[in-house]
Design a protein around this motif. Structure first.
Motif, PDB file in Angstrom:
ATOM      1  N   GLN A  47      46.105  25.846  31.628  1.00 15.77           N
ATOM      2  CA  GLN A  47      44.641  25.741  31.580  1.00 15.77           C
ATOM      3  C   GLN A  47      44.185  24.518  30.786  1.00 15.77           C
ATOM      4  O   GLN A  47      44.750  24.215  29.740  1.00 15.77           O
ATOM      5  CB  GLN A  47      44.068  26.976  30.866  1.00 15.77           C
ATOM      6  CG  GLN A  47      44.141  28.242  31.662  1.00 15.77           C
ATOM      7  CD  GLN A  47      42.895  28.449  32.515  1.00 15.77           C
ATOM      8  OE1 GLN A  47      41.791  28.233  32.048  1.00 15.77           O
ATOM      9  NE2 GLN A  47      43.100  28.835  33.746  1.00 15.77           N
ATOM     10  N   TYR A  67      34.520  35.500  42.095  1.00 12.22           N
ATOM     11  CA  TYR A  67      35.151  34.323  42.688  1.00 12.22           C
ATOM     12  C   TYR A  67      36.615  34.569  42.961  1.00 12.22           C
ATOM     13  O   TYR A  67      37.310  35.230  42.197  1.00 12.22           O
ATOM     14  CB  TYR A  67      34.947  33.066  41.828  1.00 12.22           C
ATOM     15  CG  TYR A  67      35.430  33.150  40.396  1.00 12.22           C
ATOM     16  CD1 TYR A  67      34.635  33.723  39.411  1.00 12.22           C
ATOM     17  CD2 TYR A  67      36.672  32.639  40.032  1.00 12.22           C
ATOM     18  CE1 TYR A  67      35.058  33.789  38.095  1.00 12.22           C
ATOM     19  CE2 TYR A  67      37.105  32.692  38.719  1.00 12.22           C
ATOM     20  CZ  TYR A  67      36.296  33.270  37.760  1.00 12.22           C
ATOM     21  OH  TYR A  67      36.714  33.339  36.459  1.00 12.22           O
ATOM     22  N   LYS A  71      38.742  27.702  44.406  1.00 14.26           N
ATOM     23  CA  LYS A  71      37.935  28.900  44.118  1.00 14.26           C
ATOM     24  C   LYS A  71      36.771  28.987  45.101  1.00 14.26           C
ATOM     25  O   LYS A  71      36.227  27.953  45.506  1.00 14.26           O
ATOM     26  CB  LYS A  71      37.361  28.825  42.695  1.00 14.26           C
ATOM     27  CG  LYS A  71      38.429  28.762  41.608  1.00 14.26           C
ATOM     28  CD  LYS A  71      37.860  28.380  40.253  1.00 14.26           C
ATOM     29  CE  LYS A  71      38.985  28.076  39.275  1.00 14.26           C
ATOM     30  NZ  LYS A  71      38.533  27.486  38.018  1.00 14.26           N
ATOM     31  N   ASN A 125      38.086  37.532  40.993  1.00 17.15           N
ATOM     32  CA  ASN A 125      37.643  37.698  39.605  1.00 17.15           C
ATOM     33  C   ASN A 125      36.167  38.092  39.550  1.00 17.15           C
ATOM     34  O   ASN A 125      35.362  37.612  40.359  1.00 17.15           O
ATOM     35  CB  ASN A 125      37.838  36.384  38.842  1.00 17.15           C
ATOM     36  CG  ASN A 125      39.290  35.924  38.869  1.00 17.15           C
ATOM     37  OD1 ASN A 125      40.204  36.741  38.764  1.00 17.15           O
ATOM     38  ND2 ASN A 125      39.509  34.637  39.030  1.00 17.15           N
ATOM     39  N   HIS A 142      46.451  33.259  37.394  1.00 17.89           N
ATOM     40  CA  HIS A 142      46.042  32.706  36.098  1.00 17.89           C
ATOM     41  C   HIS A 142      47.304  32.401  35.285  1.00 17.89           C
ATOM     42  O   HIS A 142      48.138  33.279  35.065  1.00 17.89           O
ATOM     43  CB  HIS A 142      45.199  33.772  35.389  1.00 17.89           C
ATOM     44  CG  HIS A 142      44.736  33.402  34.032  1.00 17.89           C
ATOM     45  ND1 HIS A 142      43.895  32.340  33.786  1.00 17.89           N
ATOM     46  CD2 HIS A 142      44.969  33.982  32.822  1.00 17.89           C
ATOM     47  CE1 HIS A 142      43.640  32.271  32.496  1.00 17.89           C
ATOM     48  NE2 HIS A 142      44.277  33.255  31.891  1.00 17.89           N
ATOM     49  N   ASP A 156      35.362  27.008  24.574  1.00 14.84           N
ATOM     50  CA  ASP A 156      34.486  26.089  25.318  1.00 14.84           C
ATOM     51  C   ASP A 156      33.654  25.240  24.358  1.00 14.84           C
ATOM     52  O   ASP A 156      33.444  24.044  24.582  1.00 14.84           O
ATOM     53  CB  ASP A 156      33.565  26.862  26.275  1.00 14.84           C
ATOM     54  CG  ASP A 156      34.328  27.438  27.465  1.00 14.84           C
ATOM     55  OD1 ASP A 156      35.507  27.082  27.651  1.00 14.84           O
ATOM     56  OD2 ASP A 156      33.737  28.244  28.203  1.00 14.84           O
ATOM     57  N   GLN A 187      43.773  35.966  43.369  1.00 15.25           N
ATOM     58  CA  GLN A 187      42.969  36.862  42.514  1.00 15.25           C
ATOM     59  C   GLN A 187      41.527  36.881  43.018  1.00 15.25           C
ATOM     60  O   GLN A 187      41.043  35.877  43.559  1.00 15.25           O
ATOM     61  CB  GLN A 187      42.926  36.351  41.064  1.00 15.25           C
ATOM     62  CG  GLN A 187      44.211  36.431  40.321  1.00 15.25           C
ATOM     63  CD  GLN A 187      44.110  36.018  38.844  1.00 15.25           C
ATOM     64  OE1 GLN A 187      45.098  35.659  38.247  1.00 15.25           O
ATOM     65  NE2 GLN A 187      42.922  36.071  38.253  1.00 15.25           N
ATOM     66  N   HIS A 219      35.649  23.369  36.705  1.00 17.62           N
ATOM     67  CA  HIS A 219      34.564  24.221  37.192  1.00 17.62           C
ATOM     68  C   HIS A 219      33.928  24.964  36.029  1.00 17.62           C
ATOM     69  O   HIS A 219      34.612  25.371  35.080  1.00 17.62           O
ATOM     70  CB  HIS A 219      35.123  25.234  38.213  1.00 17.62           C
ATOM     71  CG  HIS A 219      34.134  26.285  38.596  1.00 17.62           C
ATOM     72  ND1 HIS A 219      34.281  27.607  38.229  1.00 17.62           N
ATOM     73  CD2 HIS A 219      32.969  26.198  39.281  1.00 17.62           C
ATOM     74  CE1 HIS A 219      33.247  28.288  38.693  1.00 17.62           C
ATOM     75  NE2 HIS A 219      32.444  27.465  39.335  1.00 17.62           N
ATOM     76  N   GLY A 220      32.620  25.138  36.124  1.00 16.17           N
ATOM     77  CA  GLY A 220      31.930  25.924  35.111  1.00 16.17           C
ATOM     78  C   GLY A 220      30.576  26.355  35.617  1.00 16.17           C
ATOM     79  O   GLY A 220      30.107  25.887  36.656  1.00 16.17           O
ATOM     80  N   PHE A 221      29.965  27.271  34.894  1.00 17.49           N
ATOM     81  CA  PHE A 221      28.606  27.655  35.273  1.00 17.49           C
ATOM     82  C   PHE A 221      27.804  28.098  34.057  1.00 17.49           C
ATOM     83  O   PHE A 221      28.353  28.528  33.036  1.00 17.49           O
ATOM     84  CB  PHE A 221      28.592  28.732  36.372  1.00 17.49           C
ATOM     85  CG  PHE A 221      29.355  29.994  36.065  1.00 17.49           C
ATOM     86  CD1 PHE A 221      28.768  31.026  35.343  1.00 17.49           C
ATOM     87  CD2 PHE A 221      30.656  30.164  36.508  1.00 17.49           C
ATOM     88  CE1 PHE A 221      29.465  32.202  35.079  1.00 17.49           C
ATOM     89  CE2 PHE A 221      31.368  31.330  36.250  1.00 17.49           C
ATOM     90  CZ  PHE A 221      30.775  32.359  35.531  1.00 17.49           C
ATOM     91  N   ARG A 259      30.187  29.113  30.839  1.00 19.18           N
ATOM     92  CA  ARG A 259      31.647  29.239  30.955  1.00 19.18           C
ATOM     93  C   ARG A 259      32.140  27.968  31.617  1.00 19.18           C
ATOM     94  O   ARG A 259      31.727  27.631  32.715  1.00 19.18           O
ATOM     95  CB  ARG A 259      32.024  30.468  31.794  1.00 19.18           C
ATOM     96  CG  ARG A 259      31.613  31.798  31.156  1.00 19.18           C
ATOM     97  CD  ARG A 259      31.853  32.944  32.119  1.00 19.18           C
ATOM     98  NE  ARG A 259      31.308  34.196  31.630  1.00 19.18           N
ATOM     99  CZ  ARG A 259      32.027  35.199  31.107  1.00 19.18           C
ATOM    100  NH1 ARG A 259      33.343  35.091  31.013  1.00 19.18           N
ATOM    101  NH2 ARG A 259      31.446  36.307  30.693  1.00 19.18           N
ATOM    102  N   GLY A 260      33.026  27.233  30.950  1.00 23.07           N
ATOM    103  CA  GLY A 260      33.550  26.009  31.551  1.00 23.07           C
ATOM    104  C   GLY A 260      33.540  24.871  30.552  1.00 23.07           C
ATOM    105  O   GLY A 260      33.117  25.027  29.419  1.00 23.07           O
ATOM    106  N   HIS A 266      36.539  24.423  33.321  1.00 24.49           N
ATOM    107  CA  HIS A 266      37.942  24.824  33.302  1.00 24.49           C
ATOM    108  C   HIS A 266      38.682  24.380  34.561  1.00 24.49           C
ATOM    109  O   HIS A 266      38.107  24.404  35.636  1.00 24.49           O
ATOM    110  CB  HIS A 266      38.056  26.359  33.251  1.00 24.49           C
ATOM    111  CG  HIS A 266      37.334  26.985  32.094  1.00 24.49           C
ATOM    112  ND1 HIS A 266      37.011  28.317  32.056  1.00 24.49           N
ATOM    113  CD2 HIS A 266      36.893  26.468  30.909  1.00 24.49           C
ATOM    114  CE1 HIS A 266      36.390  28.600  30.906  1.00 24.49           C
ATOM    115  NE2 HIS A 266      36.305  27.497  30.202  1.00 24.49           N
ATOM    116  N   GLU A 287      44.001  25.671  41.104  1.00 19.80           N
ATOM    117  CA  GLU A 287      43.294  26.743  41.832  1.00 19.80           C
ATOM    118  C   GLU A 287      42.115  26.213  42.646  1.00 19.80           C
ATOM    119  O   GLU A 287      41.246  25.538  42.109  1.00 19.80           O
ATOM    120  CB  GLU A 287      42.682  27.746  40.845  1.00 19.80           C
ATOM    121  CG  GLU A 287      43.586  28.341  39.822  1.00 19.80           C
ATOM    122  CD  GLU A 287      42.759  28.970  38.706  1.00 19.80           C
ATOM    123  OE1 GLU A 287      42.517  30.188  38.775  1.00 19.80           O
ATOM    124  OE2 GLU A 287      42.348  28.244  37.782  1.00 19.80           O
TER     125      GLU A 287
END
Ligand SMILES: Cc1cn([C@H]2C[C@H](O)[C@@H](COP(=O)(O)OP(=O)(O)O[C@H]3O[C@@H](C)C(=O)[C@@H](O)[C@H]3O)O2)c(=O)[nH]c1=O
Length: 192
Positions: free
Chosen positions: A143, A132, A72, A48, A138, A168, A46, A119-121, A59-60, A62, A70
């Motif tokens: 998850q 990414y 990335k 994304n 997915h 989150d 994918q 991973h998160g940001f 976000r994260g 994850h 995965e």
């Protein structure tokens, strides 16, 4: 391309060589040959595109379990982000470690996240856009989410998140994940 190892085993900062001329700039967001040369997984299942309106959107953290863990390759194409990798891989030489890189649009850098890492940001500017690759499809049932402020990892963030999803926000920390039985962490290694 310049590849710099990061503190999490297998994680890399990849600087692409931009080509500038009177029209603007050309650079490769992804190059299979470069990935192979650097010993990184070049599989793309994918691509994304993540768009966050507000600064300090989080976000994260994850990750997806095997058989769909995965890898990335993360790039910021607008705005800026603070990108974080946490090593939740039992048996990894850097289990329990984390690393972070600020990525901003125009710097032509990407972060490679090895399979199995969380991973998160955190976005640092309004309207930040992240593109990414993911080496696997997915699979929601595989998850996991680790709290961004898990005390075990002690990740240093540049600011508190202002916007985050309910999932989150309510995510368990390492202890909670361990108790749920869904994730097994080798506590003695982590606490050492
Ligand atoms: C990740 C993903 C989400 N979705 C859907 C599910 C949901 O309805 C909506 C938003 O999903 P999420 O809230 O999980 O999106 P988000 O919080 O942005 O999740 C992402 O966070 C970053 C840090 C990562 O590293 C990614 O792997 C991914 O987990 O998009 C897909 O259809 N395909 C996907 O690959």
């Amino acid at each position: 391309m310049k590849v710099t190892p990061l503190a999490v085993d297998g994680a890399r900062l990849i600087a692409s060589i931009p080509h500038d001329d009177h029209r603007g700039r050309f650079s490769r967001l992804f190059c299979r040959a470069w990935m192979q040369q650097a010993g990184l997984d070049p599989t793309v299942a994918q691509i994304n595109h993540s768009q966050s309106s507000a600064p300090f959107t989080l976000r994260g953290l994850h990750w997806q379990d095997q058989p769909h863990a995965e890898a990335k390759l993360v790039t910021c194409l607008a705005g800026a982000i603070y990108d974080v990798i946490a090593d939740v891989r039992p048996g990894s030489p850097s289990f329990g470690a984390w690393c972070a890189v600020s990525l901003d649009a125009g710097r032509n850098e990407a972060v490679y996240v090895p399979a199995g890492c969380a991973h998160g940001f955190l976005t640092l500017m309004p309207d930040s856009q992240v593109v990414y690759t993911s080496s696997e499809p997915h699979v929601p049932g595989l998850q996991h989410i680790l709290r961004w402020d898990d005390p075990g990892f002690g990740i240093e963030w540049p600011a508190r998140p202002a916007v985050l999803s309910a999932a989150d926000r309510d995510a368990p920390d390492r202890e909670g994940l361990g108790k749920s039985g869904a994730v097994r962490f080798p506590n003695k290694d982590f606490d050492a």
